[in-house]
Scaffold this motif. Sequence first.
Motif, PDB file in Angstrom:
ATOM      1  N   GLN B 148      46.950 -15.930 -11.169  1.00 18.45           N
ATOM      2  CA  GLN B 148      47.007 -14.501 -11.452  1.00 18.45           C
ATOM      3  C   GLN B 148      45.998 -14.126 -12.518  1.00 18.45           C
ATOM      4  O   GLN B 148      45.556 -14.970 -13.284  1.00 18.45           O
ATOM      5  CB  GLN B 148      48.420 -14.125 -11.901  1.00 18.45           C
ATOM      6  N   SER B 149      45.718 -12.830 -12.530  1.00 18.10           N
ATOM      7  CA  SER B 149      44.570 -12.402 -13.314  1.00 18.10           C
ATOM      8  C   SER B 149      44.909 -11.828 -14.682  1.00 18.10           C
ATOM      9  O   SER B 149      44.000 -11.535 -15.441  1.00 18.10           O
ATOM     10  CB  SER B 149      43.817 -11.348 -12.531  1.00 18.10           C
ATOM     11  N   GLY B 150      46.166 -11.642 -15.005  1.00 17.72           N
ATOM     12  CA  GLY B 150      46.458 -11.006 -16.284  1.00 17.72           C
ATOM     13  C   GLY B 150      46.117  -9.540 -16.236  1.00 17.72           C
ATOM     14  O   GLY B 150      46.449  -8.848 -15.285  1.00 17.72           O
ATOM     15  N   ASN B 151      45.385  -9.076 -17.234  1.00 18.76           N
ATOM     16  CA  ASN B 151      45.075  -7.641 -17.307  1.00 18.76           C
ATOM     17  C   ASN B 151      43.893  -7.254 -16.446  1.00 18.76           C
ATOM     18  O   ASN B 151      43.111  -8.087 -16.037  1.00 18.76           O
ATOM     19  CB  ASN B 151      44.763  -7.278 -18.755  1.00 18.76           C
ATOM     20  N   GLU B 152      43.764  -5.952 -16.253  1.00 16.98           N
ATOM     21  CA  GLU B 152      42.636  -5.385 -15.512  1.00 16.98           C
ATOM     22  C   GLU B 152      41.316  -5.918 -16.060  1.00 16.98           C
ATOM     23  O   GLU B 152      41.065  -5.878 -17.264  1.00 16.98           O
ATOM     24  CB  GLU B 152      42.676  -3.859 -15.655  1.00 16.98           C
ATOM     25  N   PHE B 702      60.457  -3.410 -18.513  1.00 18.20           N
ATOM     26  CA  PHE B 702      59.897  -2.498 -17.509  1.00 18.20           C
ATOM     27  C   PHE B 702      58.734  -3.155 -16.789  1.00 18.20           C
ATOM     28  O   PHE B 702      58.190  -4.159 -17.249  1.00 18.20           O
ATOM     29  CB  PHE B 702      59.404  -1.199 -18.165  1.00 18.20           C
ATOM     30  N   ARG B 703      58.378  -2.544 -15.686  1.00 15.27           N
ATOM     31  CA  ARG B 703      57.215  -2.990 -14.919  1.00 15.27           C
ATOM     32  C   ARG B 703      56.176  -1.888 -14.921  1.00 15.27           C
ATOM     33  O   ARG B 703      56.516  -0.710 -14.685  1.00 15.27           O
ATOM     34  CB  ARG B 703      57.602  -3.241 -13.460  1.00 15.27           C
ATOM     35  N   MET B 704      54.965  -2.261 -15.143  1.00 14.68           N
ATOM     36  CA  MET B 704      53.907  -1.281 -14.955  1.00 14.68           C
ATOM     37  C   MET B 704      53.754  -1.077 -13.439  1.00 14.68           C
ATOM     38  O   MET B 704      54.312  -1.829 -12.646  1.00 14.68           O
ATOM     39  CB  MET B 704      52.610  -1.792 -15.567  1.00 14.68           C
ATOM     40  N   LYS B 705      52.999  -0.071 -13.093  1.00  9.64           N
ATOM     41  CA  LYS B 705      52.822   0.195 -11.658  1.00  9.64           C
ATOM     42  C   LYS B 705      52.107  -0.982 -10.989  1.00  9.64           C
ATOM     43  O   LYS B 705      51.356  -1.707 -11.638  1.00  9.64           O
ATOM     44  CB  LYS B 705      52.011   1.473 -11.472  1.00  9.64           C
ATOM     45  N   ASN B 706      52.328  -1.099  -9.680  1.00 10.39           N
ATOM     46  CA  ASN B 706      51.677  -2.175  -8.936  1.00 10.39           C
ATOM     47  C   ASN B 706      50.165  -2.059  -9.058  1.00 10.39           C
ATOM     48  O   ASN B 706      49.611  -0.961  -9.166  1.00 10.39           O
ATOM     49  CB  ASN B 706      52.061  -2.117  -7.460  1.00 10.39           C
ATOM     50  N   TYR B 707      49.535  -3.194  -9.011  1.00 11.02           N
ATOM     51  CA  TYR B 707      48.083  -3.242  -9.143  1.00 11.02           C
ATOM     52  C   TYR B 707      47.486  -3.482  -7.755  1.00 11.02           C
ATOM     53  O   TYR B 707      47.919  -4.390  -7.046  1.00 11.02           O
ATOM     54  CB  TYR B 707      47.713  -4.406 -10.070  1.00 11.02           C
ATOM     55  N   HIS B 708      46.562  -2.683  -7.340  1.00 10.10           N
ATOM     56  CA  HIS B 708      45.784  -3.037  -6.137  1.00 10.10           C
ATOM     57  C   HIS B 708      44.386  -2.464  -6.218  1.00 10.10           C
ATOM     58  O   HIS B 708      44.136  -1.446  -6.891  1.00 10.10           O
ATOM     59  CB  HIS B 708      46.494  -2.647  -4.840  1.00 10.10           C
ATOM     60  N   ARG B 709      43.490  -3.134  -5.546  1.00  9.32           N
ATOM     61  CA  ARG B 709      42.075  -2.791  -5.700  1.00  9.32           C
ATOM     62  C   ARG B 709      41.281  -3.365  -4.546  1.00  9.32           C
ATOM     63  O   ARG B 709      41.578  -4.466  -4.053  1.00  9.32           O
ATOM     64  CB  ARG B 709      41.577  -3.431  -7.000  1.00  9.32           C
ATOM     65  N   LEU B 710      40.298  -2.613  -4.107  1.00  9.78           N
ATOM     66  CA  LEU B 710      39.406  -3.087  -3.041  1.00  9.78           C
ATOM     67  C   LEU B 710      37.987  -3.145  -3.596  1.00  9.78           C
ATOM     68  O   LEU B 710      37.494  -2.162  -4.156  1.00  9.78           O
ATOM     69  CB  LEU B 710      39.464  -2.128  -1.843  1.00  9.78           C
ATOM     70  N   PHE B 741      46.506  -0.438 -17.459  1.00 12.67           N
ATOM     71  CA  PHE B 741      45.961  -1.385 -18.436  1.00 12.67           C
ATOM     72  C   PHE B 741      46.984  -1.556 -19.557  1.00 12.67           C
ATOM     73  O   PHE B 741      47.376  -2.649 -19.885  1.00 12.67           O
ATOM     74  CB  PHE B 741      44.633  -0.856 -18.963  1.00 12.67           C
ATOM     75  N   PHE B 742      47.420  -0.458 -20.134  1.00 13.80           N
ATOM     76  CA  PHE B 742      48.575  -0.518 -21.018  1.00 13.80           C
ATOM     77  C   PHE B 742      49.266   0.843 -21.034  1.00 13.80           C
ATOM     78  O   PHE B 742      48.718   1.840 -20.571  1.00 13.80           O
ATOM     79  CB  PHE B 742      48.217  -0.997 -22.434  1.00 13.80           C
ATOM     80  N   VAL B 743      50.481   0.845 -21.533  1.00 15.07           N
ATOM     81  CA  VAL B 743      51.281   2.075 -21.570  1.00 15.07           C
ATOM     82  C   VAL B 743      51.650   2.345 -23.021  1.00 15.07           C
ATOM     83  O   VAL B 743      52.035   1.432 -23.754  1.00 15.07           O
ATOM     84  CB  VAL B 743      52.551   1.921 -20.703  1.00 15.07           C
ATOM     85  N   ASP B 744      51.508   3.575 -23.435  1.00 11.94           N
ATOM     86  CA  ASP B 744      51.752   3.905 -24.835  1.00 11.94           C
ATOM     87  C   ASP B 744      52.593   5.184 -24.920  1.00 11.94           C
ATOM     88  O   ASP B 744      52.454   6.074 -24.076  1.00 11.94           O
ATOM     89  CB  ASP B 744      50.386   4.115 -25.513  1.00 11.94           C
ATOM     90  N   LEU B 745      53.445   5.271 -25.933  1.00 14.93           N
ATOM     91  CA  LEU B 745      54.234   6.475 -26.154  1.00 14.93           C
ATOM     92  C   LEU B 745      53.391   7.425 -26.996  1.00 14.93           C
ATOM     93  O   LEU B 745      53.016   7.097 -28.123  1.00 14.93           O
ATOM     94  CB  LEU B 745      55.530   6.115 -26.884  1.00 14.93           C
ATOM     95  N   SER B 746      53.076   8.564 -26.420  1.00  7.76           N
ATOM     96  CA  SER B 746      52.135   9.446 -27.101  1.00  7.76           C
ATOM     97  C   SER B 746      52.433  10.904 -26.739  1.00  7.76           C
ATOM     98  O   SER B 746      53.461  11.197 -26.139  1.00  7.76           O
ATOM     99  CB  SER B 746      50.718   9.041 -26.675  1.00  7.76           C
ATOM    100  N   TYR B 747      51.531  11.777 -27.079  1.00  9.56           N
ATOM    101  CA  TYR B 747      51.714  13.200 -26.788  1.00  9.56           C
ATOM    102  C   TYR B 747      50.596  13.677 -25.876  1.00  9.56           C
ATOM    103  O   TYR B 747      49.440  13.284 -26.043  1.00  9.56           O
ATOM    104  CB  TYR B 747      51.705  14.012 -28.091  1.00  9.56           C
TER     105      TYR B 747
END
Lengths: 282, 773
Positions: B148-152, B702-710, B741-747
Motif C-alpha cells: 500500500q501507498s500510504g498518503n497521496e 473514522f475513515r477518509m474517503k476512498n482513494y481512486h485514481r487513473l 490527504f488530511f482532514v482538519d477541523l476548521s472554518y
Amino acid sequence: MKRYNWILILVLITGCQLVVDFEIPIDKPKLVLNAILNPDSTWNVSVTQSRHILDEFSAGYVPNAVVTIMDENDIVISTLDQPGFREYRSDLKPQAGKIYKVKVEVQGFEPVSALTNIPQPMPITAVKIDTVLNDDYADVTAEITFTDPPEKNYYQLYVSTKMIVQYWNSNGTRADTINYLHPLYLYKSEFEESTSVFNDFKFNGATAKIKARFSYWTRGTILKQQIILLHLNEAYYKYELTRNLQERTTGDPFAQPVQVFSNITNGIGIFAACAGYSFELD
Amino acid sequence: MRIWLLLLPVLSFAQKHTINGFIKDAESGESLISATILNLKSKSGATSNTHGFYSLTQNQDSVLLVYSYVGYQPQTIRFILKSDTTISIMLAPVLLNEIVVEGTRADPIHEVTQMSSVSIPIDQIKALPALMGEVDVLKILQLIPGVQSGNEGSSGLYVRGGGPDQNLILLDGVPVYNVAHLFGFFSVFNADALNHVEMIKGGFPARYGGRLSSVIDINMKDGNMKEVKGEGSIGLIAAKATVEGPIQKDKTSFLISARRTYIDILARPIIKSASEGGKAGYYFYDVNLKLNHIINPKNRVYASLYMGDDKAYSRFKDYYINNNERTDYEEEFGLKWGNIITALRWNRVLNPKLFANLTSTYSRYRFDVFGDYKETITSPTSTQTERYKNQYISGIEDLATKIDFDWSPAPNYQARFGIHAINHTFSPGVFSFRTTEARDSVVGNPNILGNEFAAYMENNLSLGRSLKINAGVHVSAFRVEKTTYSSFQPRIAASYHLNHAFTVKASYASMVQFIHLLTNAGLGLPTDLWVPATASIKPQQANQFAAGVAKTYKSFEFTLEGYYKTMNNLIEYKDGASYINLEQDWQDKVVTGGKGEAYGIELLAQKKKGKVSGWVGYTLAWNNRQFDDLNKARWFPYKYDRRHDISIALTHTWNTRMDFSMAWVFGTGNAITLPTLQYQSQNPFVPYYTSDIRYYESRNNFRMKNYHRLDLSFSFWKDKKWGQRKWTLGVYNAYSRLNPFFVDLSYDKNGKKKFIQYSLFPIIPSLTYSFKF
C-alpha cells in the motif's frame, strides 16, 4: 518549534490544495460530569451534556439532574441542590483522606458515576525568591521546598497576587484592588513541557526543591502574594496533563490527537480532587 | 535439530559434475539476474544470482541446457557432461517492441518455490505512467497486491500491515534509510541507473534479515562492457542523464547517472520579485556511479556510489535606517537531507560449485535544519555585528561488511550461507547554537552506537519432481548501551506441483528488527528519526505465515495468497508528542511494547505476453495495533488499515513507434482520528474560563474517503541517426479525483465550523522528452 511546521506548508504548496467538506455523523450526546473537589470548598458538581463537534453554541445545560454523593461504602452523604446555572451544590465540604462516590441521574441518559479520593494538603517548608526587576514587570524565580510522602504523588503550583493598580480613563485616574491567580510553570527540562503539573518521579519520598518562574506587573502595589502548592490526586493529574496537551497540540498536523483523561462511568468529564497549601511571600 | 535434519542435502551416488559460469546481456555485457538454466533431460535447473553467476551440478550424462531470461532469446546447448565445465552465456535481447512488456521472471510462477515475491523488469517500470513524468520504482511496487501507498503521492511502502520502516530496501546490497525525495513524492532511485528490482513480501529467504515486512532488492547496472551508451530525459520537474561504457572493453566498465530538479531555477525570478530580493527554493539531485572490473574469469570487483540531497531554503537580506544608524540584516533558513551509499564488492568463483561475494559498505543518512541570522549596525562612530546560528542534525551512519557464499553441491540441492556485521551510529537529534558572544552550545540526544551481527544458512532442496523446499535460519545479535539482544529466526517455504501448471505453496518466516523509525506524520518527511533498540525499548519481532496457489494458463499467471502476520515490540509516539522536542529524550516520547496483527488475501492475475500485458491485483486486508498506553489499551485499526485495495496496470503496444499504458488504483480510505463530540472543561481555580475539550471515541475511529485514481501515459518513439528519441505524454489523476490527504477541523469562508478535507493533486499532465544512443 512550531516554525518547523512550514515543512507541511511546503508539502502543500508543492501540490495543489483542494478543499471539500467531510461529514461527521451526529451521535447521541453524552452526560458530562465535572467536579474538582477541595477540602476547603463546598461540594460543587457541574452537570452538562456534550455537543456535536461542529456545534457552535454552548447548549450543554442539563436541568433536573439528581446528583447524589456517597461514601466509599455507598452510604448517601448528600443530594445536591441546583442553585446555579449548571452547578449542583451543597453546604458540606469533602474531607481530606476520604473516598467519595458521585452518581448523577438524568432522564433520557444512563446514570453516570465516578469515584475519587481527597488528598491531604502538603505544606511548603520554604520558598527562596530571586527577582529581576525590568521596566514595568519583575521576573521571579522561586525555589519551593516541601517534603514528599513515599507513595506516588502529584502536584501543581499556583501564584496568587493581590495588588492595587492605578489606571487612567476618560474620568481621570482610578485605583482598584485586583486578585489574580495563575499557574506556575516549571523549568521545562525538569518536568513535562509547558505544564504546571508534575509528579514525584524524581524525588519520591524525599525533600523536593522545585524551581518555577513567574512574572508580575510592577506598576501596582502588591498587598499580598502567595505560592500555592496543590496536592493532586492521580485522576486530576492525568486530566490536567492531557487537557493541557490537547489544548497545546490542537491544530498541529504533526501531533497525534490527544484523548483527555476521563474517569466517569457511562459518561465523560472528570471527578477528581486536590488540596492546597498557601505560603505567603514577604 | 529437526530443522538441521531437514537441511541435509539429498545426495545420490552417481558421478556428478558441475556446470558454472555467468549469464550476461550480449549487447552490454550486463549481468542477467535470476536468469534460468534448465537441463531438459533431468528436468532440474538453477537461476543466476545477483552477479549473474550460476552453478548447476548434474550426473555424468548427456545434458540439454536451456538458458533463458525475460526479453531475451533463449539459447540451447547439448553436450555430454564428463567433467566440471564452465559456460558463460551471452543472451541477445529480443528487438525492442517485438516483445512487449513481460512479466516478472523467466520461470513460470508455478515453478518457483519462493512465494510472495515479484520482480519487475526496469522496462516495465519505465513504461507505466508516472507522477509529473518522473519514473519511480517504488510507486510501481505500490501497484502490487499486499503493498500500500500510504498518503497521496508518497513513495512510502506499507507491506502486509507493516510500516515504512519495516522494509529492507537494498541498493546494491546496502540498506537505504530514507528513500524519499521531495517530501516523499519521489523516490531516490533513478530508473535509468537500475538493472533489477525484486520485492519479497513474505516467506523471506534466510539470507535477508533486519526488517519485518519486506525486502526490496535493487541492483544498479554494472555499466556497458561493449560500447559507450547513454540515455536521458527532460521532464516537467527534472532532467537526468546516464552514460555507461567500457574503460577497457570486456574488462572494465563505468556508469554515471545524474538527476536534478529545476523548479528552483525556473521559479527564481518570480520568488525574487515577490519577496523583494529574497531567495527561496527547493531542489533535489542524485548521482549514481559504478565501476566494474573483471580481473580474470574467476575474480571481479565493483565499486558503487549513490549520493543524493534534498534542500529547501529561504534567504532574505535587507536594511533599514533609524536615528543615523544603518542596520543591515541577513537571514537564511532551510533544511537539507540526503543519503550517501557506497559499496565495494569482490566476487570470486572459488570452485565450480562455490561462489563468494565479499562486500564492504558505508552509508549515511543525515537530516539537517539550519538557521543563520546576521545583523550589522553601522553608526557614524562604530560598527557592531551580531550573529545567531543554529543547527539541528539527526541521522544514521552504517559501516558494514558481509560475505556471502552460493554453493551447488548436488543436482537437487543448493545452499547459501554467509555472515554480516554492521556498526551503526544513531544520531537521534542534536541541536547546536552559536551567538556572537557565547561559545557553541549543544543540547539534545547524544550519538548511540550499536553493533549488529548476523549469520544465515539457506537451503534449496528438490524432493522428487513435485516438492521443492527453501529452508534456513537467520541468527542475529545486536549490542547497544551494554545490552545485547539475540534472535533465532527460522524460515521455510515449500511448493508442491499438483500438475504441470498448478502449484500449492506455503511459507513461514520469523523476522527481527533492531532499529525503529519514529514517525508521526506518515508523510515521508525527513524529520523521521531512526533509533535503535535500547535497554528499555526492545527489538521489533514478527511471525508471518502465508499459503497460496499459483496457476499458469496460456500467457496468464494467477496467484492467490493468504497471510497472517503478528508483530511485537512496536513503538509509537505518545499522544501529543512533538516530533522535534530537543529537551526531551526520544525514549520518553514513545510508547513501547505495541502489538500488531495483519491478515488478508491477495489475488494477482498477470498477463506477460502479447500486445496487451500487465496485471490486475486485489487485496482484502485487516491491520490492527494495540498498545497498553494508547486508546485505553484497546486494539485499534492502523492508519493504513485498508480493507480493499485494487490495482490495474496495463501496457498496450500498437507498433514499434507507439505505446500506451494505464494504471488505476482504488483503496479504502485511510483511518483517521477525529473528534465527534465536545464538552466543557473544568478548572476550579479559573472558573470563568472553560474551554471546550474535544472528545475522541477511539484512535483511528473514522475513515477518509476512498482513494481512486487513473493515470495514463502515451509514448511515441522515433529512430534517429544518433539513436532513438521518445516523447511521453502523461496524465496523472486523469479524472481529477479529489483524493483525501488530511482532514482538519476548521472554518469555511462563511465562518462556519467544518471538517475540511484537503487534497493534493488534481489532474496533472506532463510531457517528457527522452533519448537513448
